[in-house]
Scaffold this active site. Structure first.
Site, PDB file in Angstrom:
ATOM      1  N   LYS A 192       5.525  -8.050   2.341  1.00 52.72           N
ATOM      2  CA  LYS A 192       5.344  -8.029   3.791  1.00 52.72           C
ATOM      3  C   LYS A 192       4.054  -9.020   4.159  1.00 52.72           C
ATOM      4  CE  LYS A 192       4.742  -3.433   3.567  1.00 52.72           C
ATOM      5  NZ  LYS A 192       4.845  -3.351   2.175  1.00 52.72           N
TER       6      LYS A 192
ATOM      7  N   HIS B 213      -0.255   0.598   9.363  1.00 56.13           N
ATOM      8  CA  HIS B 213      -1.338   1.252   8.767  1.00 56.13           C
ATOM      9  C   HIS B 213      -2.360   1.925   9.473  1.00 56.13           C
ATOM     10  CE1 HIS B 213       0.053  -2.397   6.294  1.00 56.13           C
ATOM     11  NE2 HIS B 213      -0.269  -1.607   5.366  1.00 56.13           N
TER      12      HIS B 213
ATOM     13  N   GLY C 239       0.593  -1.257   0.151  1.00 58.69           N
ATOM     14  CA  GLY C 239       0.017   0.011   0.044  1.00 58.69           C
ATOM     15  C   GLY C 239       0.734   1.231  -0.052  1.00 58.69           C
ATOM     16  N   SER C 240       0.440   2.254  -0.320  1.00 57.64           N
ATOM     17  CA  SER C 240       0.975   3.600  -0.547  1.00 57.64           C
ATOM     18  C   SER C 240       0.707   3.990   0.855  1.00 57.64           C
ATOM     19  CB  SER C 240       0.277   4.720  -1.394  1.00 57.64           C
ATOM     20  OG  SER C 240       0.948   4.157  -2.856  1.00 57.64           O
ATOM     21  N   GLY C 241       1.424   5.412   1.251  1.00 58.56           N
ATOM     22  CA  GLY C 241       1.178   5.958   2.515  1.00 58.56           C
ATOM     23  C   GLY C 241       2.314   5.650   3.303  1.00 58.56           C
ATOM     24  N   HIS C 242       3.363   4.791   3.069  1.00 57.03           N
ATOM     25  CA  HIS C 242       4.554   4.241   3.967  1.00 57.03           C
ATOM     26  C   HIS C 242       5.939   4.948   3.330  1.00 57.03           C
ATOM     27  CE1 HIS C 242       1.672   1.492   5.586  1.00 57.03           C
ATOM     28  NE2 HIS C 242       1.665   1.129   4.425  1.00 57.03           N
TER      29      HIS C 242
END
Lengths: 333, 210
Positions: free
Chosen positions: A105, A219, A54-57
């Site tokens: 992951k 998350h 996912g993006s946001g990391h």
């Protein structure tokens, strides 16, 4: 919610355009499906190392694309794993006859989508292996959970596997090094504030002023337990204990200590925590031989930190020190 | 309603509408125990499903479901994409080339979907996942199909009723799969968003079949 965005639906692609503009020498961006690809890929005779999630990391994973590290990153929507066809597109864009290693992951969505992608790619004739990283000691590895999550150790794994591939290790050997890293890396995280996912518009959880979440993932999911806020000395000791009790790390071990900001914690607190961790490890007779300090695997603007310990040997030190040229990690070039 | 390709397509469009209506509710359920993306992801997927059905003209119920499956797999991501994608793919495969569905075919498709989700996600009843809604729904559909004069609407209504009860049962469960499993006991008191979306989809199909 106050963020520097336009339409929440366009956050990922607009951010990727900026990444491409800022680092055009080393990477290029594909918009549909969204991919970040090393600009000289596929590199003949070199195992492709591909990661994603996912993006946001950020800077994970796109910030780690470039010579010495990842050949491609597959960004999903915010906090959502990418789809199998996107992963397959990354394999096609980067994989030579040397094959590809997928770094996954251990989150249910990531595992399911990458598993499906590896099957699809294999059906097309590419030699693709995958490794699943599960370094989070906050989660009991039992049949009663989805297993330990993959968190901070991912950054170290991507660097080391990337260096091995850059040195033209075979697919078998890159995979073996990756599995060794996974076997001896452990992490724990804490959150002081929640992140706000752009499409959700509200914080992912609420914490009172005097509370912290201990044992978080990446998350904005709540942690292992909610504890009263405490001074940094106690908090860092609590975090290190959770890690060192797990592997276990022993007196005389050589380690890499990675002190990571979850996105919102300023450098002053990050270095403060890192200093305490160095002192406590020295007291335990554990030698910190390499360090990484900064925001490298984040949860949007969440305040908090994670600590990661990787047990080192000569080969891992050499691969860690090996040159790297990416947007977020760069040395020896 | 004749459940041919057009009827199946209408049911899927109805489901897309229900997902859009409940997008925020699903995000909120997910925020409590996970990462607040379930409603967003499913809505993105079903919006794409509707466009895919608009631009293709699948000729059998199986072809409609296959379009749903491949679109969800390629647009949703997360755990929901592969799980729902697998469910619709297995349901599609179970139907072969028949041009219209009868109650038995609907039951077969539901059972195949359930088996697919179990195989992909490795969850069982009681783990607080979409299986807690889907498994009792399949059993109820099987029982309903055996009743004298049962039609597709009756079968799907029985399935939707059971799915609602199954979804409600997840409130009291300790999750053992998916992201909520990391919360352990702290997740008790929160319904599973996947079980909720499964119940919503089945209800939409049941309403469309009336």
């Amino acid at each position: 919610m106050k963020k520097i965005i336009n339409d929440p639906a366009d956050v990922v692609v607009e951010s990727l355009r900026g990444l491409a503009a800022a680092h055009s020498g080393i990477l290029r961006v594909v918009e549909d499906p969204a991919l970040v690809v090393r600009s000289d890929a596929p590199v003949d005779g070199k195992v492709a190392v591909i990661s994603g999630g996912g993006s946001g990391h950020e800077p994970l994973h796109g910030g780690f694309v470039g010579p010495g590290m990842l050949d491609a990153a597959v960004p999903g929507a915010v906090f959502t794993s990418p789809t199998p066809d996107a992963v397959q597109a990354a394999v096609e864009a980067t994989t030579s006859s040397a094959g590809a290693l997928l770094i996954v992951k251990n989150y249910t969505g990531d595992v399911l989508n990458f598993e499906t992608a590896a099957e699809l790619a294999a059906a097309e004739g590419a030699e693709v292996r995958s490794v699943v990283i599960d370094d989070d000691v906050a989660v009991a590895d039992s049949t009663f959970t989805a297993g330990r999550r993959g968190v901070g150790g991912t950054v170290l794994l991507e660097k080391i596997a990337g260096a091995a591939a850059e040195r033209r290790y075979s697919l078998d050997d890159v995979e073996a090094v990756a599995r060794r890293v996974i076997g001896q890396v452990r992490s724990i995280g804490v959150a002081l504030t929640p992140p706000t996912v752009p499409h959700a518009g509200e914080p992912s959880f609420t914490l009172a002023d005097n509370e912290i979440e201990f044992g978080i993932g990446i998350h904005g999911e709540p942690g292992r337990e909610r504890i009263p806020a405490e001074p940094a000395d106690q908090l860092v000791a609590r975090m290190l204990a959770a890690i060192t009790e797990d592997l276990p790390f022993e007196r005389g071990d050589r380690v890499l200590l990675f002190t990571n900001s979850m996105g919102g914690t300023p450098q002053v607190e990050l270095y403060l925590a890192h200093g305490i961790a160095e002192r406590l490890l020295a007291e335990q007779g554990i030698t910190v031989e390499r360090r990484l300090v900064g925001p490298y695997i984040t949860s949007l603007e969440m305040q908090g930190i994670s600590l990661t310990l990787l047990k080192l040997d000569d080969e891992l030190v050499e691969l860690w020190d090996s040159w790297v040229n990416t947007a977020a990690l760069r040395w020896g070039v | 309603m004749a459940c041919d390709a057009n009827g199946t397509g209408r049911a899927i469009r109805a489901a897309a509408g229900v997902v859009a209506e409940h997008r925020t509710e699903l995000i909120d359920l997910d925020r409590a125990i996970g990462d607040a993306d379930h409603g967003e992801n499913l809505n993105r997927g079903f919006t794409a499903v509707v466009s895919a059905l608009d631009s293709a003209t699948p000729e059998t119920p199986a072809a409609v479901l296959k379009t749903v499956a491949t679109t969800l797999i390629s647009k949703v991501g997360g755990a929901a994409g592969p799980l729902y994608g697998t469910a619709f793919l297995r349901a599609s495969t179970s139907l072969g080339t028949q041009s219209a569905l009868d109650p038995e075919a609907v039951v077969t498709a539901l059972r195949a979907g359930l088996d697919g989700v179990k195989a992909r996600g490795k969850a069982e009843v009681g783990d607080a996942t979409m299986i807690d809604a889907l498994a009792p729904a399949v059993e109820a559909a099987e029982a309903a199909a055996k009743q004298e004069g049962a039609d597709i609407a009756a079968v799907l209504t029985a399935a939707a009723d059971a799915a609602d009860r199954g979804y409600e049962s997840t409130v009291d469960l300790v999750p053992r799969k998916g992201r909520a499993s990391y919360l352990g006991e702290r997740a008790v008191g929160h319904a599973d968003p996947g079980a909720r979306s499964t119940a919503l989809l089945l209800r939409a199909f049941a309403e469309a079949a009336r």
